[in-house]
Design a protein around this motif. Structure first.
Motif, PDB file in Angstrom:
ATOM      1  N   ASN A  23       6.232  -3.936 -10.886  1.00  0.00           N
ATOM      2  CA  ASN A  23       7.512  -4.079 -11.808  1.00  0.00           C
ATOM      3  C   ASN A  23       8.647  -3.224 -11.212  1.00  0.00           C
ATOM      4  OD1 ASN A  23       6.694  -1.476 -12.559  1.00  0.00           O
ATOM      5  ND2 ASN A  23       6.131  -1.742 -14.267  1.00  0.00           N
ATOM      6  N   GLY A  24       8.483  -2.640 -10.073  1.00  0.00           N
ATOM      7  CA  GLY A  24       9.394  -1.918  -9.276  1.00  0.00           C
ATOM      8  C   GLY A  24       9.177  -0.336  -9.296  1.00  0.00           C
ATOM      9  N   GLY A  44       0.501  -1.151   0.081  1.00  0.00           N
ATOM     10  CA  GLY A  44      -0.082   0.021  -0.110  1.00  0.00           C
ATOM     11  C   GLY A  44       0.774   1.115   0.038  1.00  0.00           C
ATOM     12  N   PHE A  45       0.220   2.371   0.490  1.00  0.00           N
ATOM     13  CA  PHE A  45       1.005   3.555   0.522  1.00  0.00           C
ATOM     14  C   PHE A  45       0.960   4.230   1.797  1.00  0.00           C
ATOM     15  CE2 PHE A  45      -0.968   3.418  -4.011  1.00  0.00           C
ATOM     16  CZ  PHE A  45       0.284   3.160  -4.482  1.00  0.00           C
ATOM     17  N   ALA A  48       5.404  -6.432   3.766  1.00  0.00           N
ATOM     18  CA  ALA A  48       5.429  -5.579   2.558  1.00  0.00           C
ATOM     19  C   ALA A  48       6.608  -4.966   2.140  1.00  0.00           C
ATOM     20  CB  ALA A  48       4.291  -4.515   2.586  1.00  0.00           C
ATOM     21  N   GLY A  49       6.908  -5.206   0.798  1.00  0.00           N
ATOM     22  CA  GLY A  49       8.405  -4.698   0.454  1.00  0.00           C
ATOM     23  C   GLY A  49       9.327  -5.380   0.680  1.00  0.00           C
ATOM     24  N   GLY A  85       8.721   4.196   1.250  1.00  0.00           N
ATOM     25  CA  GLY A  85       9.720   4.596   0.051  1.00  0.00           C
ATOM     26  C   GLY A  85      10.101   3.006  -0.740  1.00  0.00           C
ATOM     27  N   LYS A  86       9.523   2.143  -0.218  1.00  0.00           N
ATOM     28  CA  LYS A  86       9.984   0.787  -0.823  1.00  0.00           C
ATOM     29  C   LYS A  86       9.386   0.704  -1.981  1.00  0.00           C
ATOM     30  CE  LYS A  86      10.608  -1.635   3.574  1.00  0.00           C
ATOM     31  NZ  LYS A  86      10.293  -2.834   4.590  1.00  0.00           N
ATOM     32  N   ASN A  87      10.169   0.156  -3.139  1.00  0.00           N
ATOM     33  CA  ASN A  87       9.577  -0.270  -4.482  1.00  0.00           C
ATOM     34  C   ASN A  87       8.978  -1.575  -4.678  1.00  0.00           C
ATOM     35  OD1 ASN A  87      10.202   2.458  -5.498  1.00  0.00           O
ATOM     36  ND2 ASN A  87      12.176   1.762  -6.341  1.00  0.00           N
ATOM     37  N   TYR A  88       8.030  -1.599  -4.932  1.00  0.00           N
ATOM     38  CA  TYR A  88       7.265  -3.125  -5.223  1.00  0.00           C
ATOM     39  C   TYR A  88       7.777  -3.970  -6.299  1.00  0.00           C
ATOM     40  CZ  TYR A  88       4.347  -1.381  -1.117  1.00  0.00           C
ATOM     41  OH  TYR A  88       4.100  -0.792   0.022  1.00  0.00           O
TER      42      TYR A  88
END
Length: 383
Positions: A324-325, A85-86, A214-215, A332-335
């Protein structure tokens, strides 16, 4: 294992008895700096927290009915957030494709070419997954503000009225939705809906889970079991071709616990169409509508286990193929690619256009109901 509280108060939900509890408490109510407190379309948005004495918490945003956090202990007792999530409301509003934690409706999954007919009348829907309609349209239930009717530590009840013609669907539909956190770490969702005009409905929940947190990397090592001996194969646009096929001797067979990544790279046509797993499985049920076991998934590293129970006939398993990142999420983690999975209990995709599938038609005087339980537990370390 326990299916959670009987929730007698749910059974008496009606227009006349649902009122906002005077004891409600929500986070961020008086904090102007809270990233989730805002007014959207003239309605108040805030975070509502559920918690139990086992240390589990669920944070719910009434914008889109989104589950923003699920805090669950691992085998060492460490509590982590297991849904993507955000950190801000704006990110949920601006995300057009990520349905992180949302309620999906009026129709979850795809409807072919955004079109269906009822009693000789054709209805055109928004095309938001070319060439099809997906998850109720771009302004579906995931992007509306739900009215909070009641909130306590263990549950939150919400309501939304979808107008006749909203996103192309017929009928004024009234939807009640209750999220409950049980004493034994179950997350239960109960849906009810009525309409004043014949329509179609297929509600579901769309959390993206990673049981290591998450992440924290991909979920290819998660071990999945599905109580399904058949699935609905799709064409290249992910619309069911109308048949139901056995999973035996195919990469779609999760009747025995299998790592998600074990066969995902095989050159199977269905995996090519979905870019991995993005299919509906037909659940094995003694009779329709029973609340029965649908799925179990475990993360060997953390020891977390999640079981899924549902009244629905199907479950969509999605292996995070379109991550896809490029999405920057919590902290701030890219998924990254396949860094989450979804298990969406549902009726089948494109049922309004598939006569042999279980019907999703709802008529005046009828009531749609749907229950799903995501049951969390911890396994001993057997590595």
């Amino acid at each position: 294992m326990s299916m959670g509280k009987s929730l007698l108060w749910i059974c008496c939900i009606s227009l006349s008895c649902m009122v906002l509890s005077s004891s409600n408490e929500k986070s961020g109510e008086s904090d102007a700096q809270d990233p989730f407190t805002a007014t959207v379309d003239g309605k108040e948005v805030a975070i509502y927290k559920l918690k139990n004495d086992k240390g589990m918490e669920i944070h719910v945003l009434n914008y889109g009915g989104r589950v923003v956090k699920i805090m669950v202990p691992d085998r060492e007792g460490s509590i982590d957030d297991v849904v993507l999530g955000f950190d801000r409301l704006e990110d949920y509003q601006e995300s057009s494709e990520a349905y992180f934690g949302a309620v999906i409706g009026r129709y979850g999954n795809r409807i072919a070419k955004g079109s269906f007919s009822l009693d000789g009348t054709s209805y055109a829907l928004a095309i938001n997954n070319e060439p099809n309609a997906l998850h109720g349209g771009p302004a579906g239930f995931h992007h509306v503000v739900w009215e909070v009717l009641e909130h306590h530590d263990d549950h939150i009840a919400m309501k939304y009225i979808a107008k006749d013609g909203e996103e192309g669907y017929p009928g004024n539909m009234e939807i009640f939705m209750t999220y409950t956190l049980t004493d034994d770490n179950g997350f239960r969702i109960d849906y009810e809906a009525t309409t004043d005009k014949k329509t179609v409905v297929n509600l579901t929940h769309h959390s993206f889970f990673n049981l290591n947190g998450a992440g924290s990397g991909d979920v290819m090592d998660h071990i999945l079991e599905l109580n399904a001996s058949a699935f609905t194969p799709v064409d290249k646009t992910l619309i069911p071709v109308g048949t139901i096929l056995p999973v035996a001797n195919t990469p779609m067979d999760f009747t025995r616990p299998t790592a998600i990544g074990e066969r995902i790279g095989e050159g199977d046509e269905q995996l090519t169409f979905g870019r991995g797993y993005d299919h509906n499985w037909v659940l094995d049920k003694a009779e329709p509508g029973l609340l029965t076991f649908a799925a179990a998934i475990t993360a060997p590293a953390s020891g977390r286990k999640m079981e899924v129970f549902t009244t629905e006939p199907g479950i969509q398993f999605y292996s995070g193929n379109f991550l896809n990142g490029s999405v920057s999420g919590k902290d701030g983690k890219n998924y990254i690619h396949r860094s989450a999975f979804c298990l969406e209990t549902q009726h089948f995709p494109d049922s309004p256009n598939q006569e042999t599938f279980p019907s999703t038609v709802l008529s005046p005087g009828e009531k749609y109901t749907h229950t799903v339980i995501y049951q969390f537990s911890v396994l001993a370390d057997t590595r």
